[in-house]
Design a protein around this motif. Structure first.
Motif, PDB file in Angstrom:
ATOM      1  N   ARG A  35      38.649  -7.977 128.724  1.00  0.00           N
ATOM      2  CA  ARG A  35      39.999  -8.502 128.863  1.00  0.00           C
ATOM      3  C   ARG A  35      39.957  -9.990 129.222  1.00  0.00           C
ATOM      4  N   SER A  46      51.663  -3.107 118.789  1.00  0.00           N
ATOM      5  CA  SER A  46      51.046  -1.830 119.198  1.00  0.00           C
ATOM      6  C   SER A  46      50.536  -1.084 117.982  1.00  0.00           C
ATOM      7  N   LEU A  69      51.770   0.519 131.668  1.00  0.00           N
ATOM      8  CA  LEU A  69      51.424  -0.313 130.525  1.00  0.00           C
ATOM      9  C   LEU A  69      50.155   0.166 129.839  1.00  0.00           C
ATOM     10  N   GLU A  70      49.168   0.550 130.636  1.00  0.00           N
ATOM     11  CA  GLU A  70      47.881   0.967 130.081  1.00  0.00           C
ATOM     12  C   GLU A  70      47.989   2.258 129.281  1.00  0.00           C
ATOM     13  N   ASN A  71      48.953   3.115 129.647  1.00  0.00           N
ATOM     14  CA  ASN A  71      49.012   4.451 129.041  1.00  0.00           C
ATOM     15  C   ASN A  71      50.214   4.676 128.139  1.00  0.00           C
ATOM     16  N   TYR A 119      48.507 -10.486 127.380  1.00  0.00           N
ATOM     17  CA  TYR A 119      48.082  -9.201 127.951  1.00  0.00           C
ATOM     18  C   TYR A 119      47.537  -8.333 126.823  1.00  0.00           C
ATOM     19  N   ALA A 143      51.279  -1.419 136.026  1.00  0.00           N
ATOM     20  CA  ALA A 143      50.065  -1.636 135.228  1.00  0.00           C
ATOM     21  C   ALA A 143      49.579  -0.326 134.618  1.00  0.00           C
ATOM     22  N   TRP A 163      46.905   1.421 121.882  1.00  0.00           N
ATOM     23  CA  TRP A 163      46.428   0.047 121.940  1.00  0.00           C
ATOM     24  C   TRP A 163      47.631  -0.887 121.819  1.00  0.00           C
ATOM     25  N   ASN A 184      45.586  -4.241 126.545  1.00  0.00           N
ATOM     26  CA  ASN A 184      45.124  -3.124 127.395  1.00  0.00           C
ATOM     27  C   ASN A 184      43.634  -2.826 127.175  1.00  0.00           C
ATOM     28  N   GLU A 185      43.068  -2.130 128.153  1.00  0.00           N
ATOM     29  CA  GLU A 185      41.620  -1.901 128.191  1.00  0.00           C
ATOM     30  C   GLU A 185      41.119  -1.128 126.978  1.00  0.00           C
TER      31      GLU A 185
END
Length: 447
Positions: A48, A106, A17-19, A35, A14, A23, A37-38
């Motif tokens: 989310r 992305s 994925l976030e980093n 899904y 996770a 976006w 990301n934050e």
């Protein structure tokens, strides 16, 4: 992949994925969000929980994720207008067993200004790389690459360090081979323009009829395009004009305009172009002398000469000779794959007593050849060119007939070669004689 998942906890996956992207979003075959990301949620001003399970078009305005799912074709580096600004996005369809199961999107640039900044940097870098390819003489030098600790060199290096950060033009004067290029590069490397192109043009090497096109570019009316010259290629950077003394008077006027008004007009064009360059010029001829001969514009000279670096010839800074000798010897030993090479005592004496009309460049070239010609681990006098050995021929009297004087010179030259070289084949080759002629002359002079 199974091994990858087994060794990494869900929390770590996770985090990746976030980093991994600024976006991103993943949708299923029905274009519903699986899904997101934050960071992307914060930008979209949704949680989310609010986003997942919703049609992507309800959360991201102007999305094309559904189009990618329908076509099965990736949509890369595509402008995406969202919340009042354009971004660049990638959208890729996801396949399982040949069937589209969703898509991944992305954002690669959050606004077009990011892209423009990178594009400008990439374009500048590529132009600089192209210039390096076109000009094989291009080598980056820095101030620390200039060897020597004589008072003259120390003073010039100190002055270079002081004036380099400014945008003032610089004139570098000195004989051929003294290292003017190295000082020009050093000025650029120490300036605020160092991230932009360093462009060199040698006025003595370019045919006069092509020099205007080379410097200022040319307009092609058929394609309505301009092929940039060296001045435009150096925009925001440094233009190094080597041997500026060879620049024709008509082009001196155009160069002065480029310096004063920051404008140039390409050949065949009536449209001016803005340029922002720093000029560094060099000459091995005194420009003030050329002014007296009406071969150089006085106004251009005064524009250039406010900061003048005068590089002394090697013969006037022989205290630097040992440093230069050792530096080049180590450099060329490394290039030649030789671990240890020394200079014979006589070789060193010959090198130190030579007057070096070609200056540091001549020393460099001679040592490079000598390393390859070294006998075992020693550079003997035989590895040196004839002009160095002949410069050490003892003096002779100039009285008597011409025949007597020439005979004495011939004897002295033969004596000098015989003292340094035992192989008469080598002596004959160096003097351009056949072996039989050499033996006759040795016998003639009772040597």
């Amino acid at each position: 992949m199974d091994n990858f998942q087994q060794h990494l906890p869900t929390s770590v996956l996770a985090e990746i994925l976030e980093n991994a992207f600024q976006w991103f979003v993943v949708v299923d075959a029905d274009s519903k969000i699986l899904y997101i990301n934050e960071d992307y949620c914060r930008f979209l001003e949704v949680t989310r929980e609010e986003a997942i399970g919703k049609p992507v078009a309800d959360i991201i305005e102007n999305t094309k994720m559904h189009e990618v799912i329908k076509s099965g074709v990736p949509d890369n580096a595509s402008p995406h207008y969202i919340k009042g600004t354009y971004m660049l996005a990638n959208r890729v369809p996801l396949f399982v067993d040949g069937k589209i199961v969703g898509a991944f999107g992305s954002v690669i640039f959050r606004d077009m200004s990011d892209w423009k900044r990178l594009s400008s940097h990439v374009r500048t870098t590529m132009e600089r790389m192209q210039l390096n390819i076109e000009d094989n003489s291009y080598t980056e030098y820095r101030l620390e690459d200039i060897k020597g600790s004589s008072p003259a060199i120390r003073k010039i290096k100190e002055t270079t360090g002081i004036i380099a950060p400014s945008d003032l033009p610089v004139l570098i004067e000195g004989e051929s081979g003294t290292g003017k290029d190295m000082f020009a590069h050093s000025i650029h490397q120490l300036s605020e323009r160092s991230d932009f192109p360093f462009v060199k043009v040698n006025c003595a090497e370019v045919p006069v009829e092509l020099l205007e096109r080379e410097l200022f570019g040319v307009y092609n009316p058929l394609t309505e395009t301009v092929q940039n010259g060296r001045v435009k290629q150096a925009d925001k950077g440094t233009l190094y004009i080597d041997e500026i003394s060879a620049l024709p008077l008509t082009l001196q006027a155009k160069l002065l305009r480029a310096m004063q008004e920051e404008e140039i007009t390409p050949l065949n064009s009536e449209q001016s172009e803005k340029v922002n360059i720093r000029i560094v010029a060099s000459s091995n001829i005194s420009l003030s002398q050329l002014i007296e001969e009406k071969k150089f514009r006085e106004d251009l000279y005064y524009r250039l000469q406010a900061i003048t670096l005068k590089i002394p010839p090697l013969r006037e800074r022989m205290e630097d000779f040992v440093d230069l000798l050792n530096f080049f010897l180590q450099k060329f030993m490394l290039h030649a794959g030789r671990r240890h090479i020394t200079l014979a005592t006589k070789t060193r004496e010959l090198l130190q007593s030579y007057h070096w009309p070609g200056n540091v460049r001549e020393l460099q070239n001679i040592l490079q050849a000598a390393v390859y010609l070294a006998e075992k681990d020693t550079i003997m006098p035989s590895a040196l060119p004839s002009q160095i050995k002949l410069s050490n021929v003892p003096s002779f009297q100039t009285t008597g007939t011409l025949e007597d004087i020439l005979a004495e010179v011939e004897k002295k030259v033969l004596q000098s070669y015989l003292e340094e070289e035992s192989d008469k084949r080598q002596i004959a080759k160096q003097l351009g004689l056949s072996r039989s002629t050499l033996y006759e002359k040795i016998k003639k002079h009772n040597l």
